[in-house]
Write a protein that holds these residues in place. Sequence first.
Motif, mmCIF file in Angstrom:
data_model
loop_
_atom_site.group_PDB
_atom_site.id
_atom_site.type_symbol
_atom_site.label_atom_id
_atom_site.label_comp_id
_atom_site.label_asym_id
_atom_site.label_seq_id
_atom_site.Cartn_x
_atom_site.Cartn_y
_atom_site.Cartn_z
ATOM 1 N N VAL A 58 0.848 -1.200 0.000
ATOM 2 C CA VAL A 58 0.000 0.000 0.000
ATOM 3 C C VAL A 58 0.877 1.241 0.000
ATOM 4 C CG1 VAL A 58 -1.742 1.302 1.275
ATOM 5 C CG2 VAL A 58 -1.870 -1.203 1.173
ATOM 6 N N GLN A 59 0.546 2.179 -0.877
ATOM 7 C CA GLN A 59 1.284 3.438 -0.976
ATOM 8 C C GLN A 59 0.529 4.522 -0.205
ATOM 9 O OE1 GLN A 59 4.411 3.711 -2.792
ATOM 10 N NE2 GLN A 59 4.067 1.522 -2.441
ATOM 11 N N TRP A 60 1.199 5.113 0.767
ATOM 12 C CA TRP A 60 0.593 6.118 1.637
ATOM 13 C C TRP A 60 1.167 7.507 1.343
ATOM 14 C CZ3 TRP A 60 -3.086 4.871 5.363
ATOM 15 C CH2 TRP A 60 -3.232 3.513 5.676
ATOM 16 N N THR A 61 0.364 8.532 1.555
ATOM 17 C CA THR A 61 0.870 9.900 1.423
ATOM 18 C C THR A 61 1.292 10.493 2.763
ATOM 19 O OG1 THR A 61 -1.412 10.742 1.531
ATOM 20 C CG2 THR A 61 -0.435 10.406 -0.671
ATOM 21 N N ARG A 62 1.130 9.719 3.839
ATOM 22 C CA ARG A 62 1.666 10.092 5.144
ATOM 23 C C ARG A 62 2.319 8.872 5.760
ATOM 24 N NH1 ARG A 62 -2.919 13.610 5.378
ATOM 25 N NH2 ARG A 62 -2.334 15.724 6.021
ATOM 26 N N ASN A 63 3.306 9.114 6.603
ATOM 27 C CA ASN A 63 4.011 8.021 7.255
ATOM 28 C C ASN A 63 3.468 7.775 8.654
ATOM 29 O OD1 ASN A 63 5.877 7.597 5.130
ATOM 30 N ND2 ASN A 63 7.093 9.344 5.837
ATOM 31 N N GLY A 64 3.407 6.506 9.024
ATOM 32 C CA GLY A 64 3.186 6.079 10.392
ATOM 33 C C GLY A 64 2.184 6.877 11.193
ATOM 34 N N ALA A 65 2.672 7.428 12.308
ATOM 35 C CA ALA A 65 1.812 8.120 13.254
ATOM 36 C C ALA A 65 1.173 9.376 12.667
ATOM 37 C CB ALA A 65 2.605 8.481 14.507
ATOM 38 N N GLU A 66 1.756 9.920 11.593
ATOM 39 C CA GLU A 66 1.179 11.119 10.968
ATOM 40 C C GLU A 66 -0.212 10.849 10.403
ATOM 41 O OE1 GLU A 66 3.901 12.301 7.985
ATOM 42 O OE2 GLU A 66 5.409 13.052 9.394
ATOM 43 N N ARG A 67 -0.536 9.582 10.153
ATOM 44 C CA ARG A 67 -1.838 9.234 9.592
ATOM 45 C C ARG A 67 -2.949 9.266 10.631
ATOM 46 N NH1 ARG A 67 0.606 3.570 7.658
ATOM 47 N NH2 ARG A 67 2.276 4.360 6.307
ATOM 48 N N THR A 68 -2.603 9.003 11.882
ATOM 49 C CA THR A 68 -3.613 8.834 12.917
ATOM 50 C C THR A 68 -4.456 10.091 13.073
ATOM 51 O OG1 THR A 68 -2.169 7.299 14.091
ATOM 52 C CG2 THR A 68 -3.987 8.262 15.337
ATOM 53 N N GLY A 69 -5.765 9.904 13.017
ATOM 54 C CA GLY A 69 -6.687 11.017 13.175
ATOM 55 C C GLY A 69 -7.040 11.746 11.910
ATOM 56 N N THR A 70 -6.405 11.379 10.783
ATOM 57 C CA THR A 70 -6.712 12.037 9.511
ATOM 58 C C THR A 70 -7.796 11.257 8.770
ATOM 59 O OG1 THR A 70 -5.023 10.788 8.294
ATOM 60 C CG2 THR A 70 -4.343 12.882 9.292
ATOM 61 N N PRO A 71 -8.587 11.952 7.958
ATOM 62 C CA PRO A 71 -9.514 11.219 7.091
ATOM 63 C C PRO A 71 -8.728 10.449 6.035
ATOM 64 C CG PRO A 71 -9.524 13.552 6.538
ATOM 65 C CD PRO A 71 -8.671 13.404 7.759
ATOM 66 N N LEU A 72 -9.244 9.290 5.659
ATOM 67 C CA LEU A 72 -8.527 8.381 4.761
ATOM 68 C C LEU A 72 -9.236 8.280 3.419
ATOM 69 C CD1 LEU A 72 -6.352 6.185 4.278
ATOM 70 C CD2 LEU A 72 -7.974 4.533 5.244
ATOM 71 N N LEU A 73 -8.477 8.480 2.347
ATOM 72 C CA LEU A 73 -8.983 8.285 0.987
ATOM 73 C C LEU A 73 -8.361 7.017 0.431
ATOM 74 C CD1 LEU A 73 -10.653 9.357 -1.396
ATOM 75 C CD2 LEU A 73 -8.591 10.583 -2.163
ATOM 76 N N VAL A 74 -9.169 5.992 0.251
ATOM 77 C CA VAL A 74 -8.713 4.707 -0.293
ATOM 78 C C VAL A 74 -8.857 4.770 -1.807
ATOM 79 C CG1 VAL A 74 -9.068 2.213 -0.315
ATOM 80 C CG2 VAL A 74 -9.449 3.518 1.796
ATOM 81 N N THR A 75 -7.755 4.574 -2.541
ATOM 82 C CA THR A 75 -7.793 4.678 -3.996
ATOM 83 C C THR A 75 -7.470 3.340 -4.644
ATOM 84 O OG1 THR A 75 -5.478 5.403 -4.204
ATOM 85 C CG2 THR A 75 -7.138 7.111 -3.895
ATOM 86 N N MET A 76 -8.124 3.106 -5.784
ATOM 87 C CA MET A 76 -8.014 1.824 -6.494
ATOM 88 C C MET A 76 -7.803 2.086 -7.979
ATOM 89 S SD MET A 76 -11.094 0.073 -4.323
ATOM 90 C CE MET A 76 -11.804 1.713 -4.109
ATOM 91 N N HIS A 77 -6.727 1.556 -8.508
ATOM 92 C CA HIS A 77 -6.309 1.792 -9.889
ATOM 93 C C HIS A 77 -7.133 0.970 -10.871
ATOM 94 C CE1 HIS A 77 -4.320 -2.137 -10.073
ATOM 95 N NE2 HIS A 77 -3.851 -1.894 -8.859
ATOM 96 N N GLY A 78 -6.895 1.193 -12.152
ATOM 97 C CA GLY A 78 -7.567 0.453 -13.210
ATOM 98 C C GLY A 78 -6.805 -0.797 -13.620
#
Length: 212
Positions: A13-33
């Motif tokens: 999985v490719q993330w735009t934030r690392n580790g603890a920086e993600r906690t508490g943020t809204p998450l956008l799950v993306t799926m390629h073609g």
Amino acid sequence: MVSVVHMIDADLVQWTRNGAERTGTPLLVTMHGVGSNERDLLGLAPALPPAWTMASLRAPMPWGQGFSWYPLGTPGSPALEPVDAAVAEVLAWIDSVAVDHPRIGLLGFSQGGSMALQLLRARPAAFAFAVSLSGFLVPGVTDSRDEAVADVRPRVFLGHGDLDPVIPADATARTQAWAAGHTAVTDRTYEGLPHAVSAAELSDVTAFIDAS
């Protein structure tokens, strides 16, 4: 015979934030073609609302030089059972990270767009929205899940080009009719756009997510 669907590989999985920086943020799950991979949609990230953390998944089935969420079948009309099997795998991954994110949105391109809508069908109250870009609604559902979607009226963004040579017109029309009847839809058709994402479309998607 239904093809075996392997679990989503969390390590890919490719993330735009690392580790603890993600906690508490809204998450956008993306799926390629089809034929692409988990890095494909990362190029959209700089234009999307920065408050959202993007997690870009790799589809589980090898296809050409890339990957596929489920067997292709008839363009715009795949078999339902393998799609639902793939949806179950994505939901299992989402469940593994959901505790860290107060809200979760879905975004997919082409086959990934069909996955976003099918995920919404599976859990219509669980997601802030679903964005389907050059995607389509999978046919063949005969159970009560669409009635559940209509009860919730989740937010949906449909974007497609009027010169798309990949998604059949009847699949696009099916998707538009379903969304109009079951969701709070923003439906946009882009003049001169083939099977791709344009700057105008991306701007509209950003405004849609910002309003969520």
